[in-house]
Design a protein around this motif. Structure first.
Motif, PDB file in Angstrom:
ATOM      1  N   GLN A  66       0.212   0.874  -6.571  1.00 25.55           N
ATOM      2  CA  GLN A  66      -0.320   1.482  -7.792  1.00 25.55           C
ATOM      3  C   GLN A  66      -1.389   0.607  -8.437  1.00 25.55           C
ATOM      4  OE1 GLN A  66       2.851   3.833 -10.118  1.00 25.55           O
ATOM      5  NE2 GLN A  66       4.025   2.258  -9.060  1.00 25.55           N
ATOM      6  N   VAL A  68      -3.690   0.421 -12.350  1.00 25.19           N
ATOM      7  CA  VAL A  68      -3.862   0.913 -13.717  1.00 25.19           C
ATOM      8  C   VAL A  68      -5.183   0.406 -14.260  1.00 25.19           C
ATOM      9  CG1 VAL A  68      -1.369   0.952 -14.159  1.00 25.19           C
ATOM     10  CG2 VAL A  68      -2.723  -1.061 -14.813  1.00 25.19           C
ATOM     11  N   ARG A  86      -3.212   5.542 -14.615  1.00 22.89           N
ATOM     12  CA  ARG A  86      -2.416   4.993 -13.517  1.00 22.89           C
ATOM     13  C   ARG A  86      -2.602   5.877 -12.299  1.00 22.89           C
ATOM     14  NH1 ARG A  86       2.120   6.437 -10.815  1.00 22.89           N
ATOM     15  NH2 ARG A  86       2.406   8.238 -12.195  1.00 22.89           N
ATOM     16  N   PRO A 208       4.453  -0.207 -13.341  1.00 25.65           N
ATOM     17  CA  PRO A 208       3.727   0.038 -12.089  1.00 25.65           C
ATOM     18  C   PRO A 208       2.990  -1.159 -11.523  1.00 25.65           C
ATOM     19  CG  PRO A 208       2.581   1.037 -13.938  1.00 25.65           C
ATOM     20  CD  PRO A 208       3.909   0.576 -14.459  1.00 25.65           C
ATOM     21  N   ALA A 218       1.893  -4.475 -16.409  1.00 26.65           N
ATOM     22  CA  ALA A 218       1.450  -3.208 -16.998  1.00 26.65           C
ATOM     23  C   ALA A 218       2.657  -2.286 -17.056  1.00 26.65           C
ATOM     24  CB  ALA A 218       0.342  -2.580 -16.157  1.00 26.65           C
ATOM     25  N   LEU A 220       4.304   1.469 -18.731  1.00 26.31           N
ATOM     26  CA  LEU A 220       4.164   2.747 -19.422  1.00 26.31           C
ATOM     27  C   LEU A 220       5.469   3.087 -20.114  1.00 26.31           C
ATOM     28  CD1 LEU A 220       2.216   4.082 -16.484  1.00 26.31           C
ATOM     29  CD2 LEU A 220       1.436   4.659 -18.779  1.00 26.31           C
ATOM     30  N   LEU A 242       0.277   2.961 -22.502  1.00 30.55           N
ATOM     31  CA  LEU A 242       0.225   1.924 -21.490  1.00 30.55           C
ATOM     32  C   LEU A 242       0.130   0.597 -22.214  1.00 30.55           C
ATOM     33  CD1 LEU A 242      -0.149   0.828 -18.547  1.00 30.55           C
ATOM     34  CD2 LEU A 242      -2.616   1.056 -18.936  1.00 30.55           C
ATOM     35  N   GLY A 277       6.806   4.957 -10.455  1.00 29.02           N
ATOM     36  CA  GLY A 277       6.026   3.943 -11.153  1.00 29.02           C
ATOM     37  C   GLY A 277       6.889   2.883 -11.787  1.00 29.02           C
TER      38      GLY A 277
END
Length: 280
Positions: A66, A68, A86, A208, A218, A220, A242, A277
């Protein structure tokens, strides 16, 4: 895929969005997309608004596949808005796209112009002896959400230089918050302590990207802030955001959040059935 390849996929997607050309982005035919928690089809939403992106800083995690980013988006005929995204990449194709577009660009808790020159601290490599491992990065970010939910600023470990930024605006250790509904000057810890009346609930926590070299986590999250009787607050609702955390010596050094306020108890659209994620 390595970090540069993952962020490259994200950059290619942003370019395709600006051109309004889905075929130019590395999208899987079955890609799933959301904007502010609402499912959108490829070719709809931002695809039809000729978005231009600026101040983008991106981070990736090869172990989760992943990437972001956060920065600024300006749509045709519109104003600059805080932006975060993301993506999940598998075999070179983007399978998931999750976008947050903030409607609050200027005010006590937003200053989108400051996002045009992102802080270089996030890109700074942390010396080996001062790094946290993946579990440590996740724990640091999660401790912040737990401190928010429990209104206890002693739960996270804040560096003495730590400050927090919301949609670009500095919201700790600044006189600007005296003019806000809070009418106070906060440290990172006291800002958490002061949320008790709103009974916050930090849910749908996902991680993620965990980058041990850069010390970046990072995450969410959706945080419910309940209305306070006799006190009108503009942030009552579900704060979908985020959060970007820089972690050094197992302490949070700086926090940036890109957010949008949704109706209370709204969902991101990626929980629980789509929990890839999680960055575990």
């Amino acid at each position: 895929m390595d970090r540069s390849q993952l962020t490259g996929c994200l950059t290619d997607l942003l370019s395709a969005l600006s051109a309004g050309a889905p075929e130019a982005g590395p999208l899987h035919p079955a890609v799933r997309c959301t904007e502010n928690g609402v499912v959108v089809e490829v070719g709809e939403g931002l695809w039809r608004r000729a978005p231009q992106f600026a101040g983008i800083q991106a981070f990736a995690d090869p172990l989760t596949g992943q990437a972001v980013c956060m920065g600024v988006v300006t749509v045709a005929g519109g104003q600059a808005q805080p932006f975060a995204m993301r993506v999940l990449v598998r075999a070179g194709s983007i399978r998931e796209v999750e976008a947050i577009v903030g409607s609050d660009s200027h005010g006590h808790f937003a200053d989108v112009s400051q996002l045009l020159k992102p802080d270089v601290i996030y890109a700074a490599v942390v010396p080996t002896e001062r790094r946290s491992d993946r579990d440590g990065l996740r724990a640091a970010a999660n401790a912040y959400w737990e401190g928010l939910e429990q209104s206890d600023g002693l739960i996270p470990r804040f560096n003495h230089r730590c400050d927090k930024y919301d949609n670009g605006a500095k919201t700790t250790n600044t006189l600007r918050t005296l003019l806000s509904p809070d009418a106070k000057v906060h440290s990172c810890a006291s800002a958490l302590n002061d949320t008790r009346a709103a009974r916050p609930r930090a849910r749908e926590r996902r991680f993620p990207v965990l980058d041990t070299e850069l010390g970046v986590a990072a995450s969410l999250v959706v945080v419910d802030f309940h209305p306070i009787s006799g006190h009108s607050r503009p942030d009552a609702g579900a704060m979908y955001m985020l959060g970007l955390f820089k972690v050094v010596d197992d302490e949070i050094r700086i926090i940036d959040e890109i957010r949008e306020i949704l109706p209370l108890k709204a969902t991101s659209g990626w929980w629980p059935e789509r929990g890839r994620g999680d960055g575990g």
